[in-house]
Write a protein that holds these residues in place. Sequence first.
Motif, PDB file in Angstrom:
ATOM      1  N   ILE A   1     -47.518 -29.363  38.321  1.00  0.00           N
ATOM      2  CA  ILE A   1     -46.572 -28.243  38.213  1.00  0.00           C
ATOM      3  C   ILE A   1     -47.306 -26.911  38.383  1.00  0.00           C
ATOM      4  N   ILE A   2     -48.453 -26.772  37.727  1.00  0.00           N
ATOM      5  CA  ILE A   2     -49.228 -25.536  37.834  1.00  0.00           C
ATOM      6  C   ILE A   2     -49.685 -25.316  39.276  1.00  0.00           C
ATOM      7  N   PHE A   3     -50.112 -26.377  39.939  1.00  0.00           N
ATOM      8  CA  PHE A   3     -50.552 -26.267  41.336  1.00  0.00           C
ATOM      9  C   PHE A   3     -49.409 -25.823  42.245  1.00  0.00           C
ATOM     10  N   VAL A   4     -48.245 -26.423  42.086  1.00  0.00           N
ATOM     11  CA  VAL A   4     -47.096 -26.073  42.933  1.00  0.00           C
ATOM     12  C   VAL A   4     -46.678 -24.620  42.689  1.00  0.00           C
ATOM     13  N   VAL A   5     -46.627 -24.203  41.423  1.00  0.00           N
ATOM     14  CA  VAL A   5     -46.251 -22.814  41.112  1.00  0.00           C
ATOM     15  C   VAL A   5     -47.272 -21.848  41.704  1.00  0.00           C
ATOM     16  N   SER A   6     -48.551 -22.164  41.581  1.00  0.00           N
ATOM     17  CA  SER A   6     -49.595 -21.293  42.139  1.00  0.00           C
ATOM     18  C   SER A   6     -49.507 -21.226  43.657  1.00  0.00           C
ATOM     19  N   LEU A   7     -49.252 -22.351  44.287  1.00  0.00           N
ATOM     20  CA  LEU A   7     -49.134 -22.392  45.739  1.00  0.00           C
ATOM     21  C   LEU A   7     -47.950 -21.553  46.227  1.00  0.00           C
ATOM     22  N   VAL A   8     -46.817 -21.719  45.573  1.00  0.00           N
ATOM     23  CA  VAL A   8     -45.625 -20.947  45.956  1.00  0.00           C
ATOM     24  C   VAL A   8     -45.863 -19.458  45.720  1.00  0.00           C
ATOM     25  N   ASN A   9     -46.492 -19.114  44.601  1.00  0.00           N
ATOM     26  CA  ASN A   9     -46.801 -17.696  44.343  1.00  0.00           C
ATOM     27  C   ASN A   9     -47.727 -17.130  45.409  1.00  0.00           C
ATOM     28  N   ALA A  10     -48.730 -17.892  45.822  1.00  0.00           N
ATOM     29  CA  ALA A  10     -49.659 -17.418  46.856  1.00  0.00           C
ATOM     30  C   ALA A  10     -48.925 -17.188  48.178  1.00  0.00           C
ATOM     31  N   VAL A  11     -48.053 -18.114  48.529  1.00  0.00           N
ATOM     32  CA  VAL A  11     -47.296 -17.971  49.777  1.00  0.00           C
ATOM     33  C   VAL A  11     -46.363 -16.758  49.699  1.00  0.00           C
ATOM     34  N   LEU A  12     -45.677 -16.602  48.581  1.00  0.00           N
ATOM     35  CA  LEU A  12     -44.764 -15.461  48.438  1.00  0.00           C
ATOM     36  C   LEU A  12     -45.523 -14.135  48.411  1.00  0.00           C
ATOM     37  N   ARG A  13     -46.717 -14.126  47.825  1.00  0.00           N
ATOM     38  CA  ARG A  13     -47.527 -12.907  47.833  1.00  0.00           C
ATOM     39  C   ARG A  13     -47.875 -12.494  49.257  1.00  0.00           C
ATOM     40  N   LYS A  14     -48.186 -13.477  50.100  1.00  0.00           N
ATOM     41  CA  LYS A  14     -48.508 -13.158  51.496  1.00  0.00           C
ATOM     42  C   LYS A  14     -47.269 -12.693  52.258  1.00  0.00           C
ATOM     43  N   ILE A  15     -46.144 -13.378  52.043  1.00  0.00           N
ATOM     44  CA  ILE A  15     -44.913 -13.028  52.757  1.00  0.00           C
ATOM     45  C   ILE A  15     -44.444 -11.620  52.391  1.00  0.00           C
ATOM     46  N   PHE A  16     -44.417 -11.308  51.078  1.00  0.00           N
ATOM     47  CA  PHE A  16     -43.895 -10.019  50.622  1.00  0.00           C
ATOM     48  C   PHE A  16     -44.977  -8.959  50.445  1.00  0.00           C
ATOM     49  N   LYS A  17     -46.232  -9.307  50.772  1.00  0.00           N
ATOM     50  CA  LYS A  17     -47.354  -8.379  50.666  1.00  0.00           C
ATOM     51  C   LYS A  17     -47.460  -7.776  49.262  1.00  0.00           C
ATOM     52  N   ILE A  18     -47.524  -8.666  48.287  1.00  0.00           N
ATOM     53  CA  ILE A  18     -47.654  -8.256  46.895  1.00  0.00           C
ATOM     54  C   ILE A  18     -49.117  -8.420  46.499  1.00  0.00           C
ATOM     55  N   GLU A  19     -49.698  -7.351  45.978  1.00  0.00           N
ATOM     56  CA  GLU A  19     -51.095  -7.416  45.564  1.00  0.00           C
ATOM     57  C   GLU A  19     -51.244  -8.239  44.287  1.00  0.00           C
TER      58      GLU A  19
ATOM     59  N   ASP B   1     -35.990 -15.691  29.294  1.00  0.00           N
ATOM     60  CA  ASP B   1     -37.231 -14.928  29.248  1.00  0.00           C
ATOM     61  C   ASP B   1     -37.634 -14.418  30.635  1.00  0.00           C
ATOM     62  N   HIS B   2     -37.597 -15.290  31.624  1.00  0.00           N
ATOM     63  CA  HIS B   2     -37.994 -14.879  32.971  1.00  0.00           C
ATOM     64  C   HIS B   2     -36.972 -13.917  33.595  1.00  0.00           C
TER      65      HIS B   2
ATOM     66  N   PHE C   1     -36.794  -6.183  34.206  1.00  0.00           N
ATOM     67  CA  PHE C   1     -37.655  -5.048  33.892  1.00  0.00           C
ATOM     68  C   PHE C   1     -38.661  -4.777  35.015  1.00  0.00           C
ATOM     69  N   GLU C   2     -39.147  -5.832  35.668  1.00  0.00           N
ATOM     70  CA  GLU C   2     -40.041  -5.607  36.808  1.00  0.00           C
ATOM     71  C   GLU C   2     -39.296  -4.922  37.950  1.00  0.00           C
TER      72      GLU C   2
ATOM     73  N   LYS D   1     -41.330  -5.747  43.749  1.00  0.00           N
ATOM     74  CA  LYS D   1     -41.346  -7.037  44.433  1.00  0.00           C
ATOM     75  C   LYS D   1     -41.875  -8.158  43.546  1.00  0.00           C
ATOM     76  N   LYS D   2     -42.557  -7.800  42.461  1.00  0.00           N
ATOM     77  CA  LYS D   2     -43.057  -8.821  41.538  1.00  0.00           C
ATOM     78  C   LYS D   2     -41.922  -9.627  40.919  1.00  0.00           C
ATOM     79  N   ALA D   3     -40.741  -9.068  40.910  1.00  0.00           N
ATOM     80  CA  ALA D   3     -39.587  -9.784  40.368  1.00  0.00           C
ATOM     81  C   ALA D   3     -39.316 -11.061  41.163  1.00  0.00           C
ATOM     82  N   VAL D   4     -39.620 -11.024  42.455  1.00  0.00           N
ATOM     83  CA  VAL D   4     -39.442 -12.219  43.305  1.00  0.00           C
ATOM     84  C   VAL D   4     -40.354 -13.339  42.820  1.00  0.00           C
ATOM     85  N   LEU D   5     -41.594 -12.994  42.484  1.00  0.00           N
ATOM     86  CA  LEU D   5     -42.528 -13.998  41.968  1.00  0.00           C
ATOM     87  C   LEU D   5     -42.061 -14.560  40.636  1.00  0.00           C
TER      88      LEU D   5
END
Length: 136
Positions: A13-31, A90-91, A97-98, A106-110
């Motif tokens: 689960i942690i790996f999949v969440v990290s992978l999706v976050n990395a892909v979304l960071r690249k797509i939306f150009k989130i630092e 919670d999320h 708020f984000e 854009k962090k709200a997308v993550l």
Amino acid sequence: MVWVKFVGFILIIIFVVSLVNAVLRKIFKIEKEKKAFFPFNYTNKLHRKIDISINIIAAFVYIFCFYLIVFKGYSVNIFLVSVILFTILDHSVQAIFEWKYSQNPKKAVLTISEMSLVVIAIILTIQFDLFSLLIF
């Protein structure tokens, strides 16, 4: 053997969440930001108060669910459903708020994607009765 399955499931689960976050960071150009191991990402004081209130209520609900499971013989799924509800709450508060008050909305997308993946993992756990497979 039980703990190996459980830890493997959590690591997947942690790996999949990290992978999706990395892909979304690249797509939306989130630092990527540096975070502590248990980060407190409060946007402002109101966000902090609401988040702490949600966590206190969740703790009481979880204790009550454990009581129902141990002493009344309810299914473990009641706990998992409460985890789903509080994860969504919670999320969602975090994402709102984000989106409204953060420097980088854009962090709200993550946050929403992370919430979705965690909820899907819990729903799959309930649907396929994975929790009882991990325990027994």
